[in-house]
Scaffold this motif. Structure first.
Motif, PDB file in Angstrom:
ATOM      1  N   LEU A   1       0.857  -1.183   0.000  1.00 48.51           N
ATOM      2  CA  LEU A   1       0.000   0.000   0.000  1.00 48.51           C
ATOM      3  C   LEU A   1       0.890   1.228   0.000  1.00 48.51           C
ATOM      4  O   LEU A   1       1.740   1.389   0.884  1.00 48.51           O
ATOM      5  N   PHE A   2       0.692   2.105  -0.977  1.00 55.76           N
ATOM      6  CA  PHE A   2       1.488   3.324  -1.095  1.00 55.76           C
ATOM      7  C   PHE A   2       0.688   4.511  -0.563  1.00 55.76           C
ATOM      8  O   PHE A   2      -0.472   4.714  -0.941  1.00 55.76           O
ATOM      9  N   GLY A   3       1.337   5.298   0.285  1.00 61.34           N
ATOM     10  CA  GLY A   3       0.698   6.470   0.852  1.00 61.34           C
ATOM     11  C   GLY A   3       1.066   6.613   2.315  1.00 61.34           C
ATOM     12  O   GLY A   3       1.944   5.910   2.827  1.00 61.34           O
TER      13      GLY A   3
ATOM     14  N   PHE B   1      -8.024   8.787   2.983  1.00 58.35           N
ATOM     15  CA  PHE B   1      -8.230   7.786   1.940  1.00 58.35           C
ATOM     16  C   PHE B   1      -7.308   6.584   2.136  1.00 58.35           C
ATOM     17  O   PHE B   1      -7.718   5.437   1.947  1.00 58.35           O
ATOM     18  N   VAL B   2      -6.064   6.842   2.514  1.00 57.26           N
ATOM     19  CA  VAL B   2      -5.128   5.748   2.778  1.00 57.26           C
ATOM     20  C   VAL B   2      -5.566   4.977   4.020  1.00 57.26           C
ATOM     21  O   VAL B   2      -5.558   3.740   4.042  1.00 57.26           O
ATOM     22  N   ARG B   3      -5.957   5.711   5.053  1.00 56.26           N
ATOM     23  CA  ARG B   3      -6.419   5.060   6.284  1.00 56.26           C
ATOM     24  C   ARG B   3      -7.642   4.188   5.996  1.00 56.26           C
ATOM     25  O   ARG B   3      -7.766   3.081   6.527  1.00 56.26           O
TER      26      ARG B   3
ATOM     27  N   ALA C   1     -15.478   7.854   9.497  1.00 55.49           N
ATOM     28  CA  ALA C   1     -14.618   7.869  10.684  1.00 55.49           C
ATOM     29  C   ALA C   1     -13.183   8.242  10.326  1.00 55.49           C
ATOM     30  O   ALA C   1     -12.498   8.930  11.096  1.00 55.49           O
ATOM     31  N   SER C   2     -12.726   7.810   9.161  1.00 55.57           N
ATOM     32  CA  SER C   2     -11.353   8.112   8.765  1.00 55.57           C
ATOM     33  C   SER C   2     -11.135   9.611   8.603  1.00 55.57           C
ATOM     34  O   SER C   2     -10.096  10.149   9.009  1.00 55.57           O
ATOM     35  N   LEU C   3     -12.117  10.300   8.048  1.00 57.80           N
ATOM     36  CA  LEU C   3     -11.971  11.748   7.921  1.00 57.80           C
ATOM     37  C   LEU C   3     -12.025  12.427   9.285  1.00 57.80           C
ATOM     38  O   LEU C   3     -11.286  13.389   9.547  1.00 57.80           O
TER      39      LEU C   3
END
Length: 214
Positions: free
Chosen positions: A3-5, A11-13, A163-165
């Motif tokens: 996974l890149f980021g 978005f990555v989370r 939740a990620s945001l």
């Protein structure tokens, strides 16, 4: 699978949490926009994160990657089977990605990207205006968040995306006010207590320390 980021990105989370929910193992090689590796560029021609490499398969965009994961490990679905619940799950992901992120984006840029990643001062007036818009969206979300359980009825990608945001908002002193948004706060506690979220949170702390952000 790679996974890149960086996990500071909502978005990555989101992708990392979905992978953890499904028991998919991810490696996260060191990542830099200034010096991107060839595998990242092959996966993400427009240099957007996240992107993945799974053997000879490469893909970018968090929604596309989560759909790939859902097909790869169907025993832990992130989309409800029931039609109305599935529609709501997709809506809440869309709310996060296309309404909440653009609302909060100027605050992230001026309170995080500029001062903490680029070492220059941000525009605090623009940040405050963005947070005000973000709170307007949270007022809507407060009214549709259930007292128990999950946004679409069963746990779904919609829960992870929203939740990620909210987690990213904490980096810029725009985290939830439980007194103002008690239903969201209680739901957020339920999401972040899940083992998959906890495992990604531990990785995120490590990345933050390595980047000098914690």
């Amino acid at each position: 699978m790679e996974l890149f980021g960086a996990l500071f990105s909502p978005f990555v989370r989101k992708v990392a949490v979905v992978a953890a929910e499904k028991g998919l193992a991810l490696d996260m090689p060191p990542f830099s926009f200034a010096d991107p590796c060839d595998d990242f560029l092959a996966a993400s021609p427009f240099r957007k994160i996240p992107a993945i490499k799974d053997g000879d398969y490469r893909l970018c965009d968090s929604t596309a990657i989560c759909a790939y994961f859902d097909a790869l490990a169907p025993d832990a679905p992130i989309y409800p089977a029931e039609a109305r619940a599935r529609g709501r799950a997709v809506w809440f992901e869309e709310l996060a990605d296309t309404i909440m992120v653009p609302a909060l984006g100027p605050a992230i840029f001026n309170r995080f990207v500029l001062p903490r990643l680029r070492g220059v001062a941000g525009d605090e007036e623009a940040a405050l205006a963005a947070i005000a818009k973000f709170n307007e969206v949270l007022t809507y979300l407060e009214g549709v968040t259930p007292a128990e359980g999950w946004l679409a009825g069963e746990f779904s990608l919609g829960d992870v995306a929203v939740a990620s945001l909210l987690r990213t908002a904490e980096y810029i002193d725009a985290g939830l006010d439980p007194a103002r948004f008690p239903a969201i706060a209680a739901w957020y506690d339920r999401v972040t207590a899940r083992p998959a979220w906890q495992s990604v949170a531990a990785m995120e702390i490590g990345q933050a320390k390595a980047a000098g952000l914690a």
